[in-house]
Enzyme design. Structure first.
Site, mmCIF file in Angstrom:
data_model
loop_
_atom_site.group_PDB
_atom_site.id
_atom_site.type_symbol
_atom_site.label_atom_id
_atom_site.label_comp_id
_atom_site.label_asym_id
_atom_site.label_seq_id
_atom_site.Cartn_x
_atom_site.Cartn_y
_atom_site.Cartn_z
ATOM 1 N N ARG A 196 -0.140 7.650 0.693
ATOM 2 C CA ARG A 196 -0.409 6.776 1.829
ATOM 3 C C ARG A 196 0.844 6.365 2.588
ATOM 4 N NH1 ARG A 196 -4.379 6.488 -1.531
ATOM 5 N NH2 ARG A 196 -2.727 6.507 -3.058
ATOM 6 N N THR A 197 1.848 5.915 1.865
ATOM 7 C CA THR A 197 2.989 5.316 2.562
ATOM 8 C C THR A 197 3.688 6.355 3.434
ATOM 9 O OG1 THR A 197 3.215 3.756 0.750
ATOM 10 C CG2 THR A 197 5.076 3.922 2.255
ATOM 11 N N LYS A 254 22.057 16.879 -7.021
ATOM 12 C CA LYS A 254 23.358 17.523 -7.279
ATOM 13 C C LYS A 254 24.430 16.485 -7.574
ATOM 14 C CE LYS A 254 22.692 21.236 -3.879
ATOM 15 N NZ LYS A 254 23.287 21.736 -2.617
ATOM 16 N N ARG A 307 11.789 5.663 0.198
ATOM 17 C CA ARG A 307 11.208 5.175 -1.066
ATOM 18 C C ARG A 307 12.055 5.741 -2.199
ATOM 19 N NH1 ARG A 307 5.014 5.526 -2.920
ATOM 20 N NH2 ARG A 307 5.059 3.606 -1.707
ATOM 21 N N HIS A 364 8.074 -3.848 -1.606
ATOM 22 C CA HIS A 364 7.403 -2.848 -0.771
ATOM 23 C C HIS A 364 6.951 -3.598 0.487
ATOM 24 C CE1 HIS A 364 5.165 0.535 0.478
ATOM 25 N NE2 HIS A 364 4.506 0.827 -0.619
HETATM 26 C C1 NCD Z 1 1.859 1.303 -4.488
HETATM 27 C C2 NCD Z 1 3.319 1.607 -4.707
HETATM 28 O O1 NCD Z 1 3.763 2.758 -4.556
HETATM 29 O O2 NCD Z 1 4.015 0.670 -5.037
HETATM 30 N N1 NCD Z 1 1.166 2.232 -3.708
HETATM 31 C C3 NCD Z 1 1.310 2.240 -2.341
HETATM 32 O O3 NCD Z 1 2.403 2.296 -1.808
HETATM 33 N N2 NCD Z 1 0.204 2.135 -1.608
HETATM 34 C C4 NCD Z 1 1.163 0.884 -5.718
HETATM 35 C C5 NCD Z 1 1.045 1.846 -6.855
HETATM 36 O O4 NCD Z 1 1.642 2.928 -6.872
HETATM 37 O O5 NCD Z 1 0.309 1.513 -7.795
#
Ligand code: NCD
Length: 300
Positions: free
Chosen positions: A52-53, A81, A102, A130
């Site tokens: 999703r993100t 590396k 991320r 997040h």
């Molecule tokens: C979450 C995350 O990656 O922190 N998911 C997300 O970004 N929608 C929660 C999770 O992975 O459980």
């Protein structure tokens, strides 16, 4: 520069402004596309799994008329590396106009911001925060309730110790008045002290009927196997399971949220119930991230 690094950086007015801008972005989505970010490049650097993100960041940039470059597997990155992130930051900042990152280490988004010279959007830094998810969570809550005006009880349920979405979302909702928060988790995986405020928050170790019946928002989470000791994970992996019987105890206008992915926290039968809002929540990621990209690029 309009980085998005942590929930703590936002005051109530800025949160309201972002939500209003996200609402305007819904019109662009309905129209299909705009030229707002034409000629601009978003780099998505995703060193942890994501569906999703990353895809909603990329959809957001495409809807704004911009382009994307992407690293989706740390094993194919120079990080593997031995390159330090600050070097990656300098390079990618020379290619792209804005970066979404991320990674598994708290503070990585800040390093990116310090060295890239372009706006950085934190798409999750390990078990810390997040904030772009927090903003889409807030947007989802504000679509269903008069946030700050009517009294709201928000219950975060599940694995809260490393749950970065809860760390960000709970800090953001607390910028609004009339909010009461329940953190519902076994003690070992409860909310870290730094995110707990005794004036608004209560810790519970079990999910009682009273919590189900009195919450306006229940925000369920995954027990994150990849961030916990195996023993703690095994002990709590089935801690709270939402089935239709449980969700039917919620108020008719209450909403059940989840950042997703779900593993076995929410039965598929719940998807049909009016309280289930987790798919809508995920889709709200696009207008919110459009607003954040447009703000980062100075376009709005
Ligand atoms: C979450 C995350 O990656 O922190 N998911 C997300 O970004 N929608 C929660 C999770 O992975 O459980």
């Amino acid at each position: 520069m309009q980085h998005v690094l942590s929930a703590a950086q936002f005051d109530k007015e800025t949160l309201e402004e972002i939500m209003a801008q996200a609402a305007q972005m819904e019109q662009i989505i309905a129209d299909g596309q705009s030229d707002l970010a034409k000629g601009k490049v978003l780099a998505t650097l995703f060193y942890e799994p994501s569906t999703r993100t990353r895809l909603s960041f990329e959809t957001a940039m495409l809807r704004l008329g911009g382009s994307i470059i992407s690293e989706t597997d740390v094993n194919f990155s120079s990080i593997t590396k031995g390159e330090v992130l600050s070097d990656t930051a300098r390079i990618v900042g020379g290619y792209a106009d804005i970066i979404a990152i991320r990674s598994k280490t708290p503070g990585d988004a800040k390093i990116m911001a310090d060295y890239s010279g372009v706006p950085v959007l934190n798409g999750g830094d390990g078990s810390a925060e997040h904030p772009t998810q927090g903003l889409l969570d807030l947007y989802t809550i504000a679509k269903h309730f008069k946030l700050g005006q009517e009294p709201l009880t928000i219950s975060y349920v599940g694995e809260l110790i490393t749950g970065r979405t809860v760390h960000s979302c709970s800090q953001m909702v607390k910028k609004f008045p009339n909010i009461k928060i329940n953190f519902v988790a076994p003690e070992e995986i409860q909310i870290p002290d730094k995110y707990f405020d005794a004036t608004t928050d209560t810790k519970h170790f079990e999910l009682t009927d009273e919590i189900l019946e009195t919450s306006d928002v229940i925000y369920d989470t995954r027990i994150q196997k990849e961030r916990l000791d195996l023993e703690i994970y095994q002990k709590h992996k089935n801690a709270f399971h939402f089935d239709a019987e449980k969700v039917n105890k919620m108020k008719p206008h209450a909403i059940l949220m989840h950042p997703l992915p779900r593993v076995n926290e929410i039965a598929y039968e719940v998807d049909e119930l009016p309280q289930a809002k987790y798919f809508e929540q995920a889709i709200n990621g696009v207008p919110v991230r459009m607003a954040l990209i447009a703000r980062g690029l100075g376009l709005i």
